[in-house]
Design a protein around this motif. Structure first.
Motif, PDB file in Angstrom:
ATOM      1  N   PRO A 129       0.833  -1.204   0.000  1.00  0.00           N
ATOM      2  CA  PRO A 129       0.000   0.000   0.000  1.00  0.00           C
ATOM      3  C   PRO A 129       0.866   1.252   0.000  1.00  0.00           C
ATOM      4  O   PRO A 129       1.898   1.301   0.662  1.00  0.00           O
ATOM      5  N   VAL A 130       0.458   2.238  -0.783  1.00  0.00           N
ATOM      6  CA  VAL A 130       1.153   3.526  -0.854  1.00  0.00           C
ATOM      7  C   VAL A 130       0.360   4.524  -0.016  1.00  0.00           C
ATOM      8  O   VAL A 130      -0.863   4.615  -0.143  1.00  0.00           O
ATOM      9  N   GLY A 144      -3.677   3.501  -2.617  1.00  0.00           N
ATOM     10  CA  GLY A 144      -3.662   2.405  -3.569  1.00  0.00           C
ATOM     11  C   GLY A 144      -2.444   1.531  -3.334  1.00  0.00           C
ATOM     12  O   GLY A 144      -1.592   1.848  -2.506  1.00  0.00           O
ATOM     13  N   ARG A 145      -2.379   0.447  -4.048  1.00  0.00           N
ATOM     14  CA  ARG A 145      -1.241  -0.478  -3.940  1.00  0.00           C
ATOM     15  C   ARG A 145      -0.397  -0.396  -5.197  1.00  0.00           C
ATOM     16  O   ARG A 145      -0.912  -0.133  -6.280  1.00  0.00           O
ATOM     17  N   ILE A 146       0.891  -0.660  -5.056  1.00  0.00           N
ATOM     18  CA  ILE A 146       1.777  -0.721  -6.223  1.00  0.00           C
ATOM     19  C   ILE A 146       1.424  -1.991  -6.982  1.00  0.00           C
ATOM     20  O   ILE A 146       1.550  -3.091  -6.455  1.00  0.00           O
ATOM     21  N   TYR A 205       5.704   4.158 -11.253  1.00  0.00           N
ATOM     22  CA  TYR A 205       4.958   3.102 -10.583  1.00  0.00           C
ATOM     23  C   TYR A 205       3.486   3.323 -10.882  1.00  0.00           C
ATOM     24  O   TYR A 205       3.026   4.456 -10.983  1.00  0.00           O
ATOM     25  N   LEU A 206       2.735   2.237 -11.026  1.00  0.00           N
ATOM     26  CA  LEU A 206       1.296   2.334 -11.237  1.00  0.00           C
ATOM     27  C   LEU A 206       0.613   1.818  -9.981  1.00  0.00           C
ATOM     28  O   LEU A 206       0.942   0.729  -9.493  1.00  0.00           O
ATOM     29  N   ILE A 207      -0.310   2.629  -9.464  1.00  0.00           N
ATOM     30  CA  ILE A 207      -1.026   2.225  -8.256  1.00  0.00           C
ATOM     31  C   ILE A 207      -2.525   2.244  -8.526  1.00  0.00           C
ATOM     32  O   ILE A 207      -3.006   2.989  -9.360  1.00  0.00           O
ATOM     33  N   GLY A 208      -3.251   1.393  -7.832  1.00  0.00           N
ATOM     34  CA  GLY A 208      -4.710   1.387  -7.903  1.00  0.00           C
ATOM     35  C   GLY A 208      -5.279   0.246  -8.709  1.00  0.00           C
ATOM     36  O   GLY A 208      -4.564  -0.582  -9.273  1.00  0.00           O
ATOM     37  N   TYR A 209      -6.613   0.224  -8.757  1.00  0.00           N
ATOM     38  CA  TYR A 209      -7.343  -0.876  -9.384  1.00  0.00           C
ATOM     39  C   TYR A 209      -7.070  -1.016 -10.882  1.00  0.00           C
ATOM     40  O   TYR A 209      -6.909  -2.121 -11.385  1.00  0.00           O
ATOM     41  N   VAL A 210      -7.044   0.094 -11.585  1.00  0.00           N
ATOM     42  CA  VAL A 210      -6.832   0.042 -13.035  1.00  0.00           C
ATOM     43  C   VAL A 210      -5.443  -0.513 -13.350  1.00  0.00           C
ATOM     44  O   VAL A 210      -5.253  -1.209 -14.343  1.00  0.00           O
ATOM     45  N   ALA A 211      -4.476  -0.257 -12.473  1.00  0.00           N
ATOM     46  CA  ALA A 211      -3.113  -0.745 -12.681  1.00  0.00           C
ATOM     47  C   ALA A 211      -3.050  -2.272 -12.671  1.00  0.00           C
ATOM     48  O   ALA A 211      -2.183  -2.861 -13.314  1.00  0.00           O
ATOM     49  N   ASP A 260       8.842  -1.033   3.005  1.00  0.00           N
ATOM     50  CA  ASP A 260       7.619  -1.662   3.510  1.00  0.00           C
ATOM     51  C   ASP A 260       6.476  -0.662   3.638  1.00  0.00           C
ATOM     52  O   ASP A 260       5.320  -1.058   3.776  1.00  0.00           O
ATOM     53  N   LYS A 261       6.799   0.627   3.624  1.00  0.00           N
ATOM     54  CA  LYS A 261       5.788   1.674   3.752  1.00  0.00           C
ATOM     55  C   LYS A 261       6.058   2.804   2.754  1.00  0.00           C
ATOM     56  O   LYS A 261       6.425   3.909   3.135  1.00  0.00           O
ATOM     57  N   PRO A 262       5.871   2.529   1.452  1.00  0.00           N
ATOM     58  CA  PRO A 262       6.107   3.581   0.454  1.00  0.00           C
ATOM     59  C   PRO A 262       5.144   4.750   0.658  1.00  0.00           C
ATOM     60  O   PRO A 262       3.976   4.548   0.999  1.00  0.00           O
ATOM     61  N   ARG A 263       5.659   5.974   0.473  1.00  0.00           N
ATOM     62  CA  ARG A 263       4.861   7.188   0.661  1.00  0.00           C
ATOM     63  C   ARG A 263       5.015   8.113  -0.539  1.00  0.00           C
ATOM     64  O   ARG A 263       6.090   8.199  -1.122  1.00  0.00           O
TER      65      ARG A 263
END
Length: 112
Positions: free
Chosen positions: A15-16, A25-27, A44-50, A90-93
């Motif tokens: 999770p970002v 969203g998640r990576i 990086y692409l994050i989220g459902y569409v990714a 472990d905790k991308p921001r």
């Protein structure tokens, strides 16, 4: 400039968080570019569409969603490599606001 290696497979699904600590969203995918003998992360692409992009399922996935009545698909963002803080992998921001990112919104007709 100090370079550091992070195993991309360990970032996928993480999770970002935004600057307030809210999950955005998640990576789901990482876009790279080859430069000489090295591969450089571009975004990086994050989220459902990714997820659809990671699974190479744009045409099928968006076609099915269109048949089910979806006219515009929301739920993803493109994060430039320098806008993601991986100090703690472990905790991308995010290093910017969510509004500053390019949306991955897709129209079903984009698949034709």
């Amino acid at each position: 400039m100090t370079t550091r290696e992070i195993h991309l497979e360990l970032l996928l699904g993480k999770p970002v968080l935004d600057s307030t600590g809210k999950a955005v969203g998640r990576i789901e995918e990482v876009r790279t570019e080859q430069q000489g003998e090295e591969w450089i992360v571009k975004e990086y692409l994050i989220g459902y569409v990714a997820v659809l992009e990671r699974l190479s399922a744009w045409t099928i996935g968006l076609g099915i969603l269109h048949l089910l009545g979806a006219h515009k698909i929301h739920g993803g963002h493109t994060v430039p490599w320098d806008k993601l803080d991986l100090t703690d992998p472990d905790k991308p921001r995010l290093r910017c606001s969510l509004d500053a990112l390019k949306s991955l919104d897709k129209q079903p007709q984009d698949t034709e």
